[in-house]
Design a protein around this motif. Sequence first.
Motif: not given
Lengths: 275, 335
Positions: A133-134, A184-185, A189-190, A195-199
């Motif tokens: 979905k992401t 761009l999408g 996303l990356l 920024e959220q510290g996920l990856d």
Amino acid sequence: MSDERRTVDIEVKNLSYQPGGVERPILSDISYTFLQGHMTALLGPNGSGKTTLLRHFLLQIKSPEGAVLLRGKDSLSYSPKERSQIISWVPQNNNGDSAFAVEDVVLMARYPYKGTWDKDTEEDRKIAEDAMKTVGVWELRKRAFASLSGGERQRTLIARALAQTTPWILLDEPTSNLDIKHQLGILDLLQKRVEQGLDSVVVVMHDFNMVQRFCDRAILLEKGCVAAKGTVEEVLQPDIMRDVYEVDFEVVEQGGQKIFLPKEEIQKDAPHQGT
Amino acid sequence: MLLLVIVVIWASAVGSVSVPFSESAKIVFSKLPFVDTEKLLEGISRPHQTIIWDVRLPRVLLAGMVGGGLAAAGVVMQALFRNPLADPQVLGISSGAAFGAAIAMACGITFSFMGISSIWMFAFGGAILTMLLVFRVARVATSHSVTGILLAGIACSSMLTAAITLLMMWNRQKLEQIYLWMLGSFSSATWIKVGFMAIVLAGALLSFSILGRDLDLLSFGDQEAQSMGVSVKRTRTLSVLATSLLVAAAVSVSGIIGFVSLIIPHIMRLLAGPKNRRLLPLAFFGGAIFMILCDLISRTAVPPTEIAVGAITQVTGAPFFLYLLWKERRKGEQQ
């Protein structure tokens, strides 16, 4: 996913690589630390050793002892499955004619978390669903991978990398098959995930304008050596780029961003510099 | 699975001496542990018991195991080589077995040790030696890459086929015997062969079940599989080794029976999709049932002679496969 796992750099120390029968080293004495929590651009002309460097991180090429450290430990000390829980990889092109459905392809990323006899769990399916979905391939989930267009394949492979739930994602020209909207999408996303510290992300790209927009750190390779490293700002200097890419650039400043316009090649056999 | 049991019993019942299905079932089940043998066998004549237990059942079981084993081996080869045409024969093992058997027959070596005939021994030995040779050459040439094994197998295979032809030319009186052996047959089935095949088969199927998921990931190529944590070398070595042993055993007990290892995996993939963990057991059961039926035709179609079972597998399998392909294409066009 402990916090500890989220706080590891990839350290490269004096890494050289020269396979037998090759005249000059493909990588010579590379030292660099890919900092966690950043989106690092890996730049360089064709044949400068970018992909070879990434392949060392994936244990596809055996690095000398102590040359590549993951989570502070020698990469050689990891088993393939352990290593795959730290780094996922989005390859450059995939022309495979795999008959597997998209959802099965994405589920494959759960392999490093599975024992030999384990079945896919509800949690695995949920992770795969979220990943699809992401990146927007959820609608394609029943389609055979072989029947997808180049861009759909690339997004499927990015979903697969996300489903591997690793602190690091390496991408080798992830946008080469994508139209501008999907470029761009994906990059957006990356960037958000970083920024959220996920990856933490290492991305090979040729488009300097995209690099400036999305990446915050960069390393530039030239003939297997580090030509420049630091912030994107520090690396993307017109004179450095001119030397490495052997192309004259006209740089236009607009809204605080430098726009690189290639003018002409300096040498006749200069490598192609991409867009 | 249940279908397989029914087919085994039914195939045992059919033949030049007809035995009712119920009698056949009773005789088969009477040998299971914890079954009251006396009560079950009440009223069944001795000859019938002998025919079923000593003649037909070993033959049917052997056919089933060889068919299932070859089909499963075919699935693994196709996944490993990422090539729909890969089948265990390209590894050269079948030719090795045939060469071994041809030498035994041409030189007139006939002895028997604990019920194991010389031809069987030579066939298995030939298969194993070929396998070692192919491995050795492949490793030296291209560091154990898949293409290396394939090329070495094909080279060995054609070399050995030529050698067999020469053997047949020099021993014309043995030509028919060698040729018939190569076409494949289960007429010499014994319980010893069944036991031998069962042991090898169990080992191979165990390895295959370990490898199912690894083979799925390998469909994306070595590098991508590796990036997701697959130990590519281990997977490759284990699957080639298990397949080779399985095919060597199968060929040595039954001769070269073509097509099953190529076509059953494809048919099952069309029906069940590409996931190897689901495909492997299906191919095994499909191959077993298919082979038992083919063997049944071979011994009952024109009694008392037998038609070579290898010819029947091809004659019946190929049209069905073509039909499935045609249907699949039609489906594709309609979408």
